[in-house]
Each structure stands twice: as C-alpha cells, then as structure tokens.
Design a protein around this motif. Structure first.
Motif, PDB file in Angstrom:
ATOM      1  N   ARG A  43      -5.742  -9.543  12.164  1.00 59.44           N
ATOM      2  CA  ARG A  43      -5.385  -9.625  13.592  1.00 59.44           C
ATOM      3  C   ARG A  43      -4.231 -10.607  13.822  1.00 59.44           C
ATOM      4  NH1 ARG A  43      -9.874  -7.658  17.075  1.00 59.44           N
ATOM      5  NH2 ARG A  43     -11.474  -6.920  15.643  1.00 59.44           N
ATOM      6  N   ARG A  44      -4.204 -11.683  13.024  1.00 57.80           N
ATOM      7  CA  ARG A  44      -3.133 -12.677  13.170  1.00 57.80           C
ATOM      8  C   ARG A  44      -1.822 -12.237  12.535  1.00 57.80           C
ATOM      9  NH1 ARG A  44      -7.012 -16.983  12.130  1.00 57.80           N
ATOM     10  NH2 ARG A  44      -6.588 -16.575   9.957  1.00 57.80           N
ATOM     11  N   THR A  45      -1.909 -11.620  11.360  1.00 59.06           N
ATOM     12  CA  THR A  45      -0.697 -11.362  10.580  1.00 59.06           C
ATOM     13  C   THR A  45      -0.283  -9.887  10.511  1.00 59.06           C
ATOM     14  OG1 THR A  45      -1.868 -11.018   8.491  1.00 59.06           O
ATOM     15  CG2 THR A  45      -1.279 -13.306   9.066  1.00 59.06           C
ATOM     16  N   GLY A  46      -1.219  -8.998  10.814  1.00 62.84           N
ATOM     17  CA  GLY A  46      -0.933  -7.576  10.681  1.00 62.84           C
ATOM     18  C   GLY A  46      -1.031  -7.077   9.245  1.00 62.84           C
ATOM     19  N   ARG A  47      -1.485  -7.935   8.331  1.00 63.03           N
ATOM     20  CA  ARG A  47      -1.590  -7.576   6.915  1.00 63.03           C
ATOM     21  C   ARG A  47      -2.976  -7.909   6.369  1.00 63.03           C
ATOM     22  NH1 ARG A  47       3.670 -10.481   4.658  1.00 63.03           N
ATOM     23  NH2 ARG A  47       4.099 -11.033   6.788  1.00 63.03           N
ATOM     24  N   ALA A  48      -3.384  -7.144   5.378  1.00 63.69           N
ATOM     25  CA  ALA A  48      -4.660  -7.416   4.717  1.00 63.69           C
ATOM     26  C   ALA A  48      -4.609  -8.766   4.013  1.00 63.69           C
ATOM     27  CB  ALA A  48      -4.978  -6.310   3.715  1.00 63.69           C
ATOM     28  N   HIS A  49      -5.724  -9.423   3.970  1.00 62.55           N
ATOM     29  CA  HIS A  49      -5.827 -10.682   3.242  1.00 62.55           C
ATOM     30  C   HIS A  49      -5.783 -10.370   1.744  1.00 62.55           C
ATOM     31  CE1 HIS A  49      -7.516 -14.366   1.594  1.00 62.55           C
ATOM     32  NE2 HIS A  49      -7.160 -14.945   2.729  1.00 62.55           N
ATOM     33  N   PRO A  50      -5.044 -11.152   0.954  1.00 62.07           N
ATOM     34  CA  PRO A  50      -4.906 -10.835  -0.477  1.00 62.07           C
ATOM     35  C   PRO A  50      -6.214 -10.911  -1.269  1.00 62.07           C
ATOM     36  CG  PRO A  50      -3.857 -12.938   0.050  1.00 62.07           C
ATOM     37  CD  PRO A  50      -4.253 -12.313   1.350  1.00 62.07           C
ATOM     38  N   LEU A  51      -7.172 -11.704  -0.823  1.00 60.51           N
ATOM     39  CA  LEU A  51      -8.442 -11.817  -1.548  1.00 60.51           C
ATOM     40  C   LEU A  51      -9.586 -11.071  -0.873  1.00 60.51           C
ATOM     41  CD1 LEU A  51      -8.387 -15.619  -2.472  1.00 60.51           C
ATOM     42  CD2 LEU A  51      -7.806 -13.666  -3.922  1.00 60.51           C
ATOM     43  N   TRP A  52      -9.607 -11.053   0.449  1.00 56.80           N
ATOM     44  CA  TRP A  52     -10.760 -10.547   1.178  1.00 56.80           C
ATOM     45  C   TRP A  52     -10.556  -9.147   1.739  1.00 56.80           C
ATOM     46  CZ3 TRP A  52     -10.502 -15.746   4.023  1.00 56.80           C
ATOM     47  CH2 TRP A  52     -10.964 -16.764   3.180  1.00 56.80           C
ATOM     48  N   GLY A  53      -9.341  -8.633   1.704  1.00 54.52           N
ATOM     49  CA  GLY A  53      -9.118  -7.256   2.122  1.00 54.52           C
ATOM     50  C   GLY A  53      -8.727  -7.076   3.576  1.00 54.52           C
ATOM     51  N   ASN A  54      -9.084  -5.914   4.113  1.00 56.32           N
ATOM     52  CA  ASN A  54      -8.595  -5.488   5.425  1.00 56.32           C
ATOM     53  C   ASN A  54      -9.554  -5.755   6.584  1.00 56.32           C
ATOM     54  OD1 ASN A  54     -10.576  -3.564   5.105  1.00 56.32           O
ATOM     55  ND2 ASN A  54      -9.166  -1.843   4.864  1.00 56.32           N
ATOM     56  N   GLY A  55     -10.649  -6.433   6.321  1.00 57.68           N
ATOM     57  CA  GLY A  55     -11.592  -6.753   7.391  1.00 57.68           C
ATOM     58  C   GLY A  55     -12.805  -5.845   7.424  1.00 57.68           C
ATOM     59  N   THR A  56     -12.893  -4.898   6.493  1.00 53.17           N
ATOM     60  CA  THR A  56     -14.092  -4.074   6.407  1.00 53.17           C
ATOM     61  C   THR A  56     -15.019  -4.649   5.345  1.00 53.17           C
ATOM     62  OG1 THR A  56     -13.187  -2.594   4.728  1.00 53.17           O
ATOM     63  CG2 THR A  56     -12.841  -1.968   7.055  1.00 53.17           C
ATOM     64  N   LEU A  57     -16.288  -4.418   5.534  1.00 55.82           N
ATOM     65  CA  LEU A  57     -17.260  -4.860   4.541  1.00 55.82           C
ATOM     66  C   LEU A  57     -17.040  -4.120   3.227  1.00 55.82           C
ATOM     67  CD1 LEU A  57     -19.663  -6.618   3.863  1.00 55.82           C
ATOM     68  CD2 LEU A  57     -21.143  -4.887   4.922  1.00 55.82           C
ATOM     69  N   SER A  58     -16.637  -2.867   3.313  1.00 54.40           N
ATOM     70  CA  SER A  58     -16.355  -2.084   2.112  1.00 54.40           C
ATOM     71  C   SER A  58     -15.242  -2.724   1.286  1.00 54.40           C
ATOM     72  CB  SER A  58     -15.975  -0.655   2.494  1.00 54.40           C
ATOM     73  OG  SER A  58     -15.705   0.106   1.344  1.00 54.40           O
ATOM     74  N   ASP A  59     -14.184  -3.158   1.939  1.00 56.76           N
ATOM     75  CA  ASP A  59     -13.072  -3.771   1.212  1.00 56.76           C
ATOM     76  C   ASP A  59     -13.507  -5.080   0.555  1.00 56.76           C
ATOM     77  OD1 ASP A  59     -10.515  -2.799   0.605  1.00 56.76           O
ATOM     78  OD2 ASP A  59      -9.550  -4.261   1.917  1.00 56.76           O
ATOM     79  N   ALA A  60     -14.315  -5.871   1.258  1.00 57.75           N
ATOM     80  CA  ALA A  60     -14.823  -7.114   0.665  1.00 57.75           C
ATOM     81  C   ALA A  60     -15.697  -6.798  -0.553  1.00 57.75           C
ATOM     82  CB  ALA A  60     -15.615  -7.905   1.703  1.00 57.75           C
ATOM     83  N   ALA A  61     -16.510  -5.764  -0.458  1.00 63.83           N
ATOM     84  CA  ALA A  61     -17.386  -5.384  -1.574  1.00 63.83           C
ATOM     85  C   ALA A  61     -16.589  -4.856  -2.753  1.00 63.83           C
ATOM     86  CB  ALA A  61     -18.387  -4.331  -1.104  1.00 63.83           C
ATOM     87  N   ARG A  62     -15.556  -4.072  -2.474  1.00 66.28           N
ATOM     88  CA  ARG A  62     -14.788  -3.432  -3.542  1.00 66.28           C
ATOM     89  C   ARG A  62     -13.900  -4.416  -4.305  1.00 66.28           C
ATOM     90  NH1 ARG A  62     -14.715   1.716  -4.471  1.00 66.28           N
ATOM     91  NH2 ARG A  62     -16.043   3.034  -3.203  1.00 66.28           N
ATOM     92  N   LYS A  63     -13.864  -5.663  -3.895  1.00 64.40           N
ATOM     93  CA  LYS A  63     -13.177  -6.695  -4.674  1.00 64.40           C
ATOM     94  C   LYS A  63     -14.037  -7.122  -5.866  1.00 64.40           C
ATOM     95  CE  LYS A  63      -9.794  -6.969  -1.722  1.00 64.40           C
ATOM     96  NZ  LYS A  63      -8.488  -6.461  -2.021  1.00 64.40           N
ATOM     97  N   ARG A  64     -15.239  -6.565  -5.937  1.00 62.60           N
ATOM     98  CA  ARG A  64     -16.202  -6.921  -6.975  1.00 62.60           C
ATOM     99  C   ARG A  64     -16.556  -5.684  -7.804  1.00 62.60           C
ATOM    100  NH1 ARG A  64     -16.538  -9.970  -2.490  1.00 62.60           N
ATOM    101  NH2 ARG A  64     -17.146 -12.122  -2.810  1.00 62.60           N
ATOM    102  N   VAL A  65     -17.307  -5.910  -8.856  1.00 60.66           N
ATOM    103  CA  VAL A  65     -17.822  -4.801  -9.660  1.00 60.66           C
ATOM    104  C   VAL A  65     -18.891  -4.091  -8.838  1.00 60.66           C
ATOM    105  CG1 VAL A  65     -19.123  -4.210 -11.738  1.00 60.66           C
ATOM    106  CG2 VAL A  65     -17.363  -5.995 -11.822  1.00 60.66           C
ATOM    107  N   LEU A  66     -18.824  -2.756  -8.803  1.00 61.23           N
ATOM    108  CA  LEU A  66     -19.830  -1.966  -8.097  1.00 61.23           C
ATOM    109  C   LEU A  66     -20.692  -1.223  -9.105  1.00 61.23           C
ATOM    110  CD1 LEU A  66     -17.770  -0.306  -5.202  1.00 61.23           C
ATOM    111  CD2 LEU A  66     -18.916  -2.529  -5.234  1.00 61.23           C
ATOM    112  N   ALA A  67     -21.995  -1.277  -8.895  1.00 63.86           N
ATOM    113  CA  ALA A  67     -22.908  -0.490  -9.724  1.00 63.86           C
ATOM    114  C   ALA A  67     -22.743   0.982  -9.357  1.00 63.86           C
ATOM    115  CB  ALA A  67     -24.352  -0.930  -9.463  1.00 63.86           C
ATOM    116  N   THR A  68     -23.074   1.845 -10.286  1.00 66.57           N
ATOM    117  CA  THR A  68     -23.120   3.273  -9.982  1.00 66.57           C
ATOM    118  C   THR A  68     -24.157   3.472  -8.887  1.00 66.57           C
ATOM    119  OG1 THR A  68     -22.556   3.806 -12.253  1.00 66.57           O
ATOM    120  CG2 THR A  68     -23.562   5.551 -10.953  1.00 66.57           C
TER     121      THR A  68
END
Length: 99
Positions: A43-68
């Motif tokens: 909201r402040r910068t108009g860009r996704a955060h380099p570590l935390w993503g775009n503000g969705t929970l999915s993006d925060a989760a996908r920064k990690r290993v996902l189980a099948t």
C-alpha cells in the motif's frame, strides 16, 4: 492483509505441515503477520515486499517449503488448517511491522 481465500488457507496449512508440530503455532502466527506487514508495504510503495510477498497469506506461505497437499481426511493437515483458521480469527486488529 489482503482478503483470505481458500488458496491462502491451503498454502499456509501446507507450509505448516512441512514443519515439526511443535513449530507450527509460531509459524502460523508469523505467516499471518508477514502477510499483514507485506500488505502495508504494498500500500505504501506499490510493490511486493522482497521477503514477505504481496500481502496475501498464500504469498507468505509460498516463501517456505510446502508439503504435498494431502486429502482432508488427513488428521495432521486438518490440524494445520485449524491452526491457520484460529490464527486468522484471533489475530490482532493491527500489527506493527518490525523495525
């Protein structure tokens, strides 16, 4: 944090399932906070955060290993989905990003 969809729940639960059970509650809270902080950043910068993503929970989760993804009759997966849902229900109204 942006609106939470089923994909967000699934990805967050898969990230939790890939970790030992003892680490899951803390990781669930951490991913929710990262999504909140990332959304503030977007909201402040108009860009996704380099570590935390775009503000969705999915993006925060996908920064990690996902189980099948297992089926919904898997008890561990159900526990992980429950952790995410409870974390969303009980999250504070506002979380300040770390400095």
């Amino acid at each position: 944090m942006r609106a939470v969809l089923l994909t967000d729940l699934r990805d967050a639960a898969r990230a939790l399932l890939a970790q030992p059970a003892s680490e899951r509650p803390g990781l669930s809270a951490r991913m929710i906070n990262e999504a909140i902080w990332a959304d503030l950043h977007v909201r402040r910068t108009g860009r996704a955060h380099p570590l935390w993503g775009n503000g969705t929970l999915s993006d925060a989760a996908r920064k990690r290993v996902l189980a099948t993804e297992p089926t919904l009759d898997d008890a561990g997966y159900c526990d992980c989905l429950t952790l995410v849902l409870l974390g969303l229900r009980d999250r504070p109204g506002r979380v300040d990003p770390p400095l």
